[in-house]
Design an enzyme around this catalytic site. Structure first.
Site, PDB file in Angstrom:
ATOM      1  N   HIS A  13     -80.094 -22.075 141.090  1.00  0.00           N
ATOM      2  CA  HIS A  13     -79.825 -23.510 141.111  1.00  0.00           C
ATOM      3  C   HIS A  13     -80.424 -24.243 139.916  1.00  0.00           C
ATOM      4  O   HIS A  13     -81.286 -23.735 139.233  1.00  0.00           O
ATOM      5  CB  HIS A  13     -80.312 -24.147 142.423  1.00  0.00           C
ATOM      6  CG  HIS A  13     -81.800 -24.207 142.590  1.00  0.00           C
ATOM      7  ND1 HIS A  13     -82.519 -23.224 143.216  1.00  0.00           N
ATOM      8  CD2 HIS A  13     -82.703 -25.142 142.236  1.00  0.00           C
ATOM      9  CE1 HIS A  13     -83.798 -23.546 143.235  1.00  0.00           C
ATOM     10  NE2 HIS A  13     -83.943 -24.714 142.640  1.00  0.00           N
ATOM     11  N   ARG A  17     -83.519 -34.782 139.252  1.00  0.00           N
ATOM     12  CA  ARG A  17     -84.169 -35.835 140.032  1.00  0.00           C
ATOM     13  C   ARG A  17     -83.230 -37.032 140.115  1.00  0.00           C
ATOM     14  O   ARG A  17     -82.602 -37.393 139.121  1.00  0.00           O
ATOM     15  CB  ARG A  17     -85.482 -36.243 139.369  1.00  0.00           C
ATOM     16  CG  ARG A  17     -86.552 -35.197 139.497  1.00  0.00           C
ATOM     17  CD  ARG A  17     -87.877 -35.664 138.871  1.00  0.00           C
ATOM     18  NE  ARG A  17     -88.911 -34.695 139.117  1.00  0.00           N
ATOM     19  CZ  ARG A  17     -89.144 -33.623 138.344  1.00  0.00           C
ATOM     20  NH1 ARG A  17     -88.413 -33.419 137.274  1.00  0.00           N
ATOM     21  NH2 ARG A  17     -90.111 -32.787 138.649  1.00  0.00           N
ATOM     22  N   GLU A  81     -79.429 -28.772 143.035  1.00  0.00           N
ATOM     23  CA  GLU A  81     -80.497 -29.363 143.833  1.00  0.00           C
ATOM     24  C   GLU A  81     -80.752 -30.775 143.334  1.00  0.00           C
ATOM     25  O   GLU A  81     -81.036 -30.987 142.157  1.00  0.00           O
ATOM     26  CB  GLU A  81     -81.780 -28.546 143.703  1.00  0.00           C
ATOM     27  CG  GLU A  81     -82.983 -29.181 144.369  1.00  0.00           C
ATOM     28  CD  GLU A  81     -84.294 -28.476 144.045  1.00  0.00           C
ATOM     29  OE1 GLU A  81     -85.333 -29.169 144.060  1.00  0.00           O
ATOM     30  OE2 GLU A  81     -84.290 -27.259 143.770  1.00  0.00           O
ATOM     31  N   HIS A 108     -77.225 -31.026 129.710  1.00  0.00           N
ATOM     32  CA  HIS A 108     -76.158 -31.323 130.657  1.00  0.00           C
ATOM     33  C   HIS A 108     -75.962 -30.176 131.639  1.00  0.00           C
ATOM     34  O   HIS A 108     -76.458 -29.078 131.425  1.00  0.00           O
ATOM     35  CB  HIS A 108     -74.838 -31.595 129.919  1.00  0.00           C
ATOM     36  CG  HIS A 108     -74.314 -30.412 129.155  1.00  0.00           C
ATOM     37  ND1 HIS A 108     -74.679 -30.153 127.847  1.00  0.00           N
ATOM     38  CD2 HIS A 108     -73.486 -29.409 129.515  1.00  0.00           C
ATOM     39  CE1 HIS A 108     -74.070 -29.044 127.435  1.00  0.00           C
ATOM     40  NE2 HIS A 108     -73.356 -28.572 128.436  1.00  0.00           N
ATOM     41  N   GLU A 154     -70.678 -31.923 131.511  1.00  0.00           N
ATOM     42  CA  GLU A 154     -69.581 -31.427 130.682  1.00  0.00           C
ATOM     43  C   GLU A 154     -68.422 -31.046 131.589  1.00  0.00           C
ATOM     44  O   GLU A 154     -68.622 -30.458 132.655  1.00  0.00           O
ATOM     45  CB  GLU A 154     -70.034 -30.216 129.878  1.00  0.00           C
ATOM     46  CG  GLU A 154     -68.967 -29.646 128.970  1.00  0.00           C
ATOM     47  CD  GLU A 154     -69.467 -28.471 128.137  1.00  0.00           C
ATOM     48  OE1 GLU A 154     -68.689 -27.985 127.308  1.00  0.00           O
ATOM     49  OE2 GLU A 154     -70.626 -28.043 128.325  1.00  0.00           O
TER      50      GLU A 154
END
Length: 166
Positions: A13, A17, A81, A108, A154
């Protein structure tokens, strides 16, 4: 047993934030078709983790048992996440560094799509902010949009990129 010490390693993952988890969850679920597969709450540390995935009908689904669902989720590929630190949504001036402003760092995440033109229309219909449209700049057929926290995403159609880098 394999002689390869990295046999079985799997990229699981990426964590971002987010300021407001409800808005971020809505964005990734509504705009990108992701599903919330697990929530882990840590009130003693004042944060909550939200794990999202793109689960097709032909893909394994998370188990119903909470512990097994956690094990399953940490065994997958391509999980997003979203980390929410309590109270950030109430601070009008609060924002996270997106990694693309100075000093640059994180760049990104990326979604591949089956039809870039249809995806661009979908993003326009949903008022998604573009950093770069596919017909702009030196690299054609690649788009960049922003999520609600300013992170770049992207967008590419693999079939259009067969000559990339040649």
């Amino acid at each position: 047993m394999s002689d390869n010490p990295t046999a079985g390693f799997r990229f699981n993952h990426t964590m971002l934030r987010v300021k407001d988890p409800q808005k971020a969850l809505d964005f990734y679920q509504r705009v990108f078709g992701m599903e919330l597969v697990k929530t882990l709450d840590f009130p003693e540390f004042e944060f909550t983790l939200y794990f999202l995935a793109q689960l097709g009908e032909d893909e394994p689904q998370p188990p119903k048992d909470a512990g097994e669902a956690t094990r399953w989720m940490f065994s997958q590929r391509g999980i997003l996440e979203l980390t929410y630190n309590y109270g950030t949504e109430n601070d009008a001036d609060f924002h996270y560094h997106d990694g693309n402003e100075e000093p640059q760092g994180f760049g990104h995440i990326c979604f591949s799509v089956p039809d870039l033109d249809a995806a661009v229309r979908w993003f326009d219909q949903n008022n998604v902010e573009f950093v770069k449209r596919p017909d702009e700049g030196g690299l054609k057929d690649i788009a960049f949009v922003k999520d609600l926290d300013g992170y770049w995403i992207e967008i590419l159609e693999p079939a259009r990129l067969t000559g990339l880098g040649n």
